[in-house]
Design a protein around this motif. Sequence first.
Motif, PDB file in Angstrom:
ATOM      1  N   HIS A 292       0.818  -1.218   0.000  1.00 13.79           N
ATOM      2  CA  HIS A 292       0.000   0.000   0.000  1.00 13.79           C
ATOM      3  C   HIS A 292       0.853   1.271   0.000  1.00 13.79           C
ATOM      4  O   HIS A 292       0.313   2.366  -0.151  1.00 13.79           O
ATOM      5  N   ILE A 293       2.150   1.135   0.190  1.00 17.80           N
ATOM      6  CA  ILE A 293       3.026   2.309   0.111  1.00 17.80           C
ATOM      7  C   ILE A 293       3.051   2.787  -1.333  1.00 17.80           C
ATOM      8  O   ILE A 293       3.334   2.008  -2.244  1.00 17.80           O
ATOM      9  N   PRO A 294       2.753   4.054  -1.597  1.00 15.56           N
ATOM     10  CA  PRO A 294       2.692   4.545  -2.984  1.00 15.56           C
ATOM     11  C   PRO A 294       4.001   4.328  -3.736  1.00 15.56           C
ATOM     12  O   PRO A 294       5.065   4.720  -3.266  1.00 15.56           O
ATOM     13  N   GLY A 295       3.889   3.667  -4.886  1.00 18.44           N
ATOM     14  CA  GLY A 295       5.049   3.456  -5.744  1.00 18.44           C
ATOM     15  C   GLY A 295       5.666   2.085  -5.633  1.00 18.44           C
ATOM     16  O   GLY A 295       6.427   1.676  -6.523  1.00 18.44           O
ATOM     17  N   VAL A 296       5.370   1.330  -4.583  1.00 17.79           N
ATOM     18  CA  VAL A 296       5.992   0.025  -4.403  1.00 17.79           C
ATOM     19  C   VAL A 296       5.637  -0.929  -5.538  1.00 17.79           C
ATOM     20  O   VAL A 296       6.507  -1.615  -6.103  1.00 17.79           O
ATOM     21  N   ILE A 297       4.376  -0.986  -5.909  1.00 21.98           N
ATOM     22  CA  ILE A 297       3.949  -1.918  -6.963  1.00 21.98           C
ATOM     23  C   ILE A 297       4.558  -1.541  -8.309  1.00 21.98           C
ATOM     24  O   ILE A 297       5.098  -2.397  -9.030  1.00 21.98           O
ATOM     25  N   GLU A 298       4.498  -0.250  -8.668  1.00 25.82           N
ATOM     26  CA  GLU A 298       5.023   0.176  -9.974  1.00 25.82           C
ATOM     27  C   GLU A 298       6.524  -0.075 -10.085  1.00 25.82           C
ATOM     28  O   GLU A 298       7.006  -0.618 -11.081  1.00 25.82           O
ATOM     29  N   PHE A 299       7.262   0.316  -9.046  1.00 28.89           N
ATOM     30  CA  PHE A 299       8.707   0.127  -9.102  1.00 28.89           C
ATOM     31  C   PHE A 299       9.085  -1.353  -9.045  1.00 28.89           C
ATOM     32  O   PHE A 299      10.084  -1.773  -9.645  1.00 28.89           O
ATOM     33  N   SER A 300       8.292  -2.154  -8.336  1.00 25.64           N
ATOM     34  CA  SER A 300       8.578  -3.585  -8.258  1.00 25.64           C
ATOM     35  C   SER A 300       8.493  -4.238  -9.630  1.00 25.64           C
ATOM     36  O   SER A 300       9.392  -4.996 -10.044  1.00 25.64           O
ATOM     37  N   PHE A 301       7.421  -3.945 -10.375  1.00 23.15           N
ATOM     38  CA  PHE A 301       7.258  -4.567 -11.690  1.00 23.15           C
ATOM     39  C   PHE A 301       8.155  -3.924 -12.744  1.00 23.15           C
ATOM     40  O   PHE A 301       8.541  -4.582 -13.721  1.00 23.15           O
ATOM     41  N   CYS A 302       8.484  -2.657 -12.557  1.00 26.15           N
ATOM     42  CA  CYS A 302       9.478  -2.047 -13.433  1.00 26.15           C
ATOM     43  C   CYS A 302      10.816  -2.753 -13.261  1.00 26.15           C
ATOM     44  O   CYS A 302      11.522  -3.027 -14.237  1.00 26.15           O
ATOM     45  N   LYS A 307      15.529  -6.041 -14.493  1.00 25.33           N
ATOM     46  CA  LYS A 307      16.447  -7.124 -14.139  1.00 25.33           C
ATOM     47  C   LYS A 307      16.390  -8.253 -15.154  1.00 25.33           C
ATOM     48  O   LYS A 307      17.375  -8.982 -15.325  1.00 25.33           O
ATOM     49  N   LEU A 308      15.258  -8.408 -15.816  1.00 24.14           N
ATOM     50  CA  LEU A 308      15.185  -9.394 -16.900  1.00 24.14           C
ATOM     51  C   LEU A 308      16.256  -9.106 -17.947  1.00 24.14           C
ATOM     52  O   LEU A 308      16.973 -10.008 -18.396  1.00 24.14           O
ATOM     53  N   THR A 438      10.488  -9.276  -6.504  1.00 19.94           N
ATOM     54  CA  THR A 438       9.746  -9.178  -7.769  1.00 19.94           C
ATOM     55  C   THR A 438      10.702  -9.018  -8.938  1.00 19.94           C
ATOM     56  O   THR A 438      10.543  -9.656  -9.991  1.00 19.94           O
ATOM     57  N   GLY A 439      11.714  -8.158  -8.751  1.00 21.60           N
ATOM     58  CA  GLY A 439      12.707  -7.994  -9.803  1.00 21.60           C
ATOM     59  C   GLY A 439      13.461  -9.274 -10.088  1.00 21.60           C
ATOM     60  O   GLY A 439      13.802  -9.564 -11.239  1.00 21.60           O
ATOM     61  N   SER A 440      13.697 -10.056  -9.047  1.00 24.57           N
ATOM     62  CA  SER A 440      14.453 -11.292  -9.228  1.00 24.57           C
ATOM     63  C   SER A 440      13.670 -12.347 -10.004  1.00 24.57           C
ATOM     64  O   SER A 440      14.269 -13.222 -10.638  1.00 24.57           O
ATOM     65  N   ILE A 441      12.346 -12.281  -9.949  1.00 26.17           N
ATOM     66  CA  ILE A 441      11.556 -13.179 -10.806  1.00 26.17           C
ATOM     67  C   ILE A 441      11.826 -12.846 -12.268  1.00 26.17           C
ATOM     68  O   ILE A 441      11.989 -13.735 -13.110  1.00 26.17           O
ATOM     69  N   LEU A 476       6.027   2.905 -15.588  1.00 28.38           N
ATOM     70  CA  LEU A 476       6.437   4.127 -14.898  1.00 28.38           C
ATOM     71  C   LEU A 476       5.632   5.356 -15.311  1.00 28.38           C
ATOM     72  O   LEU A 476       5.839   6.442 -14.755  1.00 28.38           O
ATOM     73  N   ILE A 477       4.739   5.218 -16.273  1.00 29.41           N
ATOM     74  CA  ILE A 477       4.045   6.388 -16.819  1.00 29.41           C
ATOM     75  C   ILE A 477       3.302   7.169 -15.739  1.00 29.41           C
ATOM     76  O   ILE A 477       3.387   8.399 -15.656  1.00 29.41           O
ATOM     77  N   ARG A 478       2.552   6.476 -14.880  1.00 33.80           N
ATOM     78  CA  ARG A 478       1.776   7.173 -13.853  1.00 33.80           C
ATOM     79  C   ARG A 478       2.683   7.924 -12.884  1.00 33.80           C
ATOM     80  O   ARG A 478       2.412   9.075 -12.510  1.00 33.80           O
ATOM     81  N   LEU A 479       3.790   7.286 -12.475  1.00 33.12           N
ATOM     82  CA  LEU A 479       4.711   7.922 -11.541  1.00 33.12           C
ATOM     83  C   LEU A 479       5.423   9.114 -12.176  1.00 33.12           C
ATOM     84  O   LEU A 479       5.643  10.142 -11.523  1.00 33.12           O
TER      85      LEU A 479
END
Length: 496
Positions: A292-302, A307-308, A438-441, A476-479
Amino acid sequence: MIPPSLRRMSLTNDVPYGILAIQKCARICCPRNRCQKVILYKISVLFLTYLSYTCYHMSRKPISVVKSVLNDNCTNGTSTHCGYAPFNTPDGPKLFGEMDSAFLFTYALAMFASGFIAERVSLRYYLCFGMILSGLFQYLFGLAKILNIHNMTYFLLIQIFGGIVQTTGWPGVVTLVGRWFGKSKRGLVFGIWNSHTSIGNILGTLIAAKYVESDWSLSFIVPAIIICIGGGIMFLFLAESPESVGLQLDRPYSYERINDSDVEDDRNRNESSESAQLLQQRPSISIIDALHIPGVIEFSFCLFFSKLVSYTFLYWLPLYIENSSTLGAEVSAILSTTFDVGGIIGAIAAGGISDKTGMPATVCMVMLLVASPVLLLYQAFGSASMEISIVLLILGGIMVNGPYALITTAVSAELGTHSTVEGNAKALATVTAIIDGTGSIGAAVGPLLAGVFCTGGWQQVFHMLIMALTCAMILLIRLVAKECINLRRNSRTRSE
């Protein structure tokens, strides 16, 4: 209320023997200079965490270097080695992909648990044993050649357990640095500090390359010995918290000396402040709360897609260079380190620009946007000459690893100390584990897909990487829009 005698005993037991030796030297060299002593602890933590994660990444790199030797099936007349079963077959790239995925998927899944464990145990012991166990599994991989082991299950199990113990590194070192350093210039500090990833890759490549054509088992055994030694150094010298060396928490991530006396005297006469005790006693936050911390989800999937791309280069670049040129295994491995040189520059540049602008998402977006054409140019012209290859690899390293480094360090630390968690220091390890897990996946998916696509031509691999970069930018567009709105609002406020 804990009796003072028991508190003194507990604190003394928590202090590493190396720190006690440094304290004795400090009493002789600068007995009255408190500022120098505080700086000494911070520098030691920065150096030791840098050393620790350099060793972690160094121990991951040899597998990418030895792939070409293990897969060699002696079809060319100039080969001095005939590969190593079961990898010296046409299915070798597929088996490499399975090994990479065994390590990286395990690493990604175990990372989420590692963040919770790191919050509840001594980070000094956590990092020490993690490094020693990482060295053990690297040693076992090299031991396969000595003992003539050719069972694929053996290699997969080593990679699986190696992936688990490697997760001890990142939550531990980021949490330690986050405890000791405030938010001022955090991006630049983390950008410079995060060069340990690239330095580790470079050292791991150079060490492995030295032995790859003569005795590839040493490509694993030598880094294994080094990381075990590093674990011992961490145990002796790491000051895992300000409280353990007599510092008092006045506000989140800002520390001052309790009084003029030395650390050991402080413990005999002072107790931690009530506010510091309350902060330390706060419960760890849950994964749901962290999301729920703002930005955690977006940065995680970015980071998933960043990392891919980065780990595809980490695990496959030496083999790609050898297959697309006339260079041998050793020279190809050395040439691949220029990508990591670019990564060092990119991490520092991204952190510094983020500090200056206060717009980390925008910095990541711009660098990812430039990375796409650079990778296409490298795929098209990288084999034309050594000079062109070096320039494009450095540029690629800057643009790919810059966002990756910024998200895993400064952004993770910023989100982990967000106002919504009200200064709860224990949130940092959880947020860091979520983002890096998430990045490591993505790091696991990249090498796996590369192993599948490279059989149809390396061009397909590069197309896959471009698609991943595009997805990272979309996330990252929304951020970025939010940062631009805040910038415009602040500009108007200043003008008024």
